[in-house]
Design a protein around this motif. Structure first.
Motif, PDB file in Angstrom:
ATOM      1  N   GLU A 141       5.509  -1.912   7.149  1.00  0.00           N
ATOM      2  CA  GLU A 141       4.775  -0.832   6.508  1.00  0.00           C
ATOM      3  C   GLU A 141       5.522   0.507   6.537  1.00  0.00           C
ATOM      4  OE1 GLU A 141       1.371  -0.882   4.952  1.00  0.00           O
ATOM      5  OE2 GLU A 141       2.374  -2.819   4.746  1.00  0.00           O
ATOM      6  N   GLN A 149       4.831   9.433   9.340  1.00  0.00           N
ATOM      7  CA  GLN A 149       3.507   9.005   8.884  1.00  0.00           C
ATOM      8  C   GLN A 149       2.734   8.525  10.106  1.00  0.00           C
ATOM      9  OE1 GLN A 149       2.351   5.147   6.469  1.00  0.00           O
ATOM     10  NE2 GLN A 149       3.293   6.607   5.069  1.00  0.00           N
ATOM     11  N   ARG A 151      -0.513   6.572  11.429  1.00  0.00           N
ATOM     12  CA  ARG A 151      -1.537   5.632  10.987  1.00  0.00           C
ATOM     13  C   ARG A 151      -2.388   5.197  12.163  1.00  0.00           C
ATOM     14  NH1 ARG A 151       1.394   2.485   6.149  1.00  0.00           N
ATOM     15  NH2 ARG A 151      -0.576   1.374   6.019  1.00  0.00           N
ATOM     16  N   ASP A 164      -6.739  -0.172   8.166  1.00  0.00           N
ATOM     17  CA  ASP A 164      -5.502   0.510   8.561  1.00  0.00           C
ATOM     18  C   ASP A 164      -5.392   1.734   7.660  1.00  0.00           C
ATOM     19  OD1 ASP A 164      -2.918   1.430   8.928  1.00  0.00           O
ATOM     20  OD2 ASP A 164      -1.946  -0.325   8.060  1.00  0.00           O
ATOM     21  N   GLU A 165      -5.441   2.936   8.259  1.00  0.00           N
ATOM     22  CA  GLU A 165      -5.480   4.141   7.441  1.00  0.00           C
ATOM     23  C   GLU A 165      -4.427   5.159   7.869  1.00  0.00           C
ATOM     24  OE1 GLU A 165      -9.399   5.771   7.151  1.00  0.00           O
ATOM     25  OE2 GLU A 165     -10.286   3.862   6.509  1.00  0.00           O
ATOM     26  N   ILE A 166      -3.895   5.856   6.884  1.00  0.00           N
ATOM     27  CA  ILE A 166      -2.953   6.942   7.141  1.00  0.00           C
ATOM     28  C   ILE A 166      -3.757   8.185   7.489  1.00  0.00           C
ATOM     29  CG2 ILE A 166      -1.144   8.397   6.152  1.00  0.00           C
ATOM     30  CD1 ILE A 166      -0.486   6.072   4.255  1.00  0.00           C
ATOM     31  N   HIS A 198       2.998   5.381  14.509  1.00  0.00           N
ATOM     32  CA  HIS A 198       3.712   6.333  13.660  1.00  0.00           C
ATOM     33  C   HIS A 198       5.202   6.006  13.684  1.00  0.00           C
ATOM     34  CE1 HIS A 198       4.849   8.811  17.220  1.00  0.00           C
ATOM     35  NE2 HIS A 198       5.725   9.414  16.421  1.00  0.00           N
TER      36      HIS A 198
END
Length: 249
Positions: A141, A149, A151, A164-166, A198
């Motif tokens: 990912e 990023q 997550r 699964d979210e940013i 991250h």
């Protein structure tokens, strides 16, 4: 006899891909190569093919009338690994001679299929009990993301993935993280635990002091709600570091 013009369906293959038409009616030199490659795949399995040959098989479907071996090797040379290729933005893919927007779109679709298949595997079992599947998923990912990023993998009572979210996007060395926003979202999805993830675009997954501090803040914010932070994974091209395995939580 006058040769018939190319059909509209092959517009990109004859334009963006530089196909100029056969000089004679003889089969082009690469047609036999395509058949041999297909036979090798079907008879010996995909594992018998080199990375560039796997790319060739894919490109053969997208570029029906051109020798795709040079394109496959050019993609391999530019991106070095298949994971880096599939993670690359479409605008980087089309910089390779022979790759148009259609091929780039197909490659991004394949990348998304890989991600969804990995996500399904995580959902089908306890995320924290399948370390290899979890690591493979998070690496696929975000290990090639050019910017940080952050997550969060929200888990249910069985430690299966809810979503699964940013939760933060940033620069090459920092992503804004808001512990109270993570707590708010955890309550919304009714999770029982979570895993923080991250990336480090530098490639080095070693935790920084700031990484350790923000992890502690998130744990403290979630504690009154009885929501557990199982782990914090830092992903880099050099590997994945687990806070729990490292004794940091």
């Amino acid at each position: 006899m006058k040769r018939a013009s190319s059909s509209p369906g092959f517009k990109e293959a004859s334009g963006a891909f530089g196909f100029a038409g056969d000089a004679t009616d003889a089969a082009p030199h690469w047609s036999g190569h395509r058949e041999r490659l297909r036979t090798k795949l079907l008879n010996r399995g995909a594992g018998a093919l080199d990375d560039y040959e796997i790319l060739e098989v894919l490109l053969m479907a997208f570029i029906p009338r051109r020798d795709v071996k040079p394109i496959a090797k050019a993609l391999q040379a530019k991106f070095r690994t298949l994971s880096a290729l599939l993670a690359a933005p479409a605008e980087e893919m089309v910089k390779v001679d022979g790759v148009g927007e259609t091929v780039a779109a197909y490659l991004k679709a394949i990348a998304e299929l890989n991600s969804r298949a990995a996500r399904e595997e995580i959902k089908a079992r306890e995320a924290i009990s399948s370390w290899s599947a979890l690591v493979e998923y998070v690496r696929r990912e975000i290990q090639h993301e050019a910017r940080e990023q952050f997550r969060v993998l929200f888990l249910d009572r069985k430690n299966q993935l809810i979503t699964d979210e940013i939760m933060g996007r940033g620069t090459v060395d920092h992503a804004p993280v808001y512990p109270r926003e993570i707590a708010r979202r955890a309550l919304e999805v009714q999770c029982s635990s979570l895993i923080l993830v991250h990336n480090h675009p530098s490639g080095d997954p070693k935790p920084s002091r700031a990484d350790i501090d923000i992890t502690r803040e998130i744990i403290d914010v979630l504690q009154p709600f009885d929501i557990t932070v199982h782990d914090h994974l830092i992903v880099g091209t050099a590997g994945v570091v687990s806070f729990r395995s490292s004794g940091l939580i």
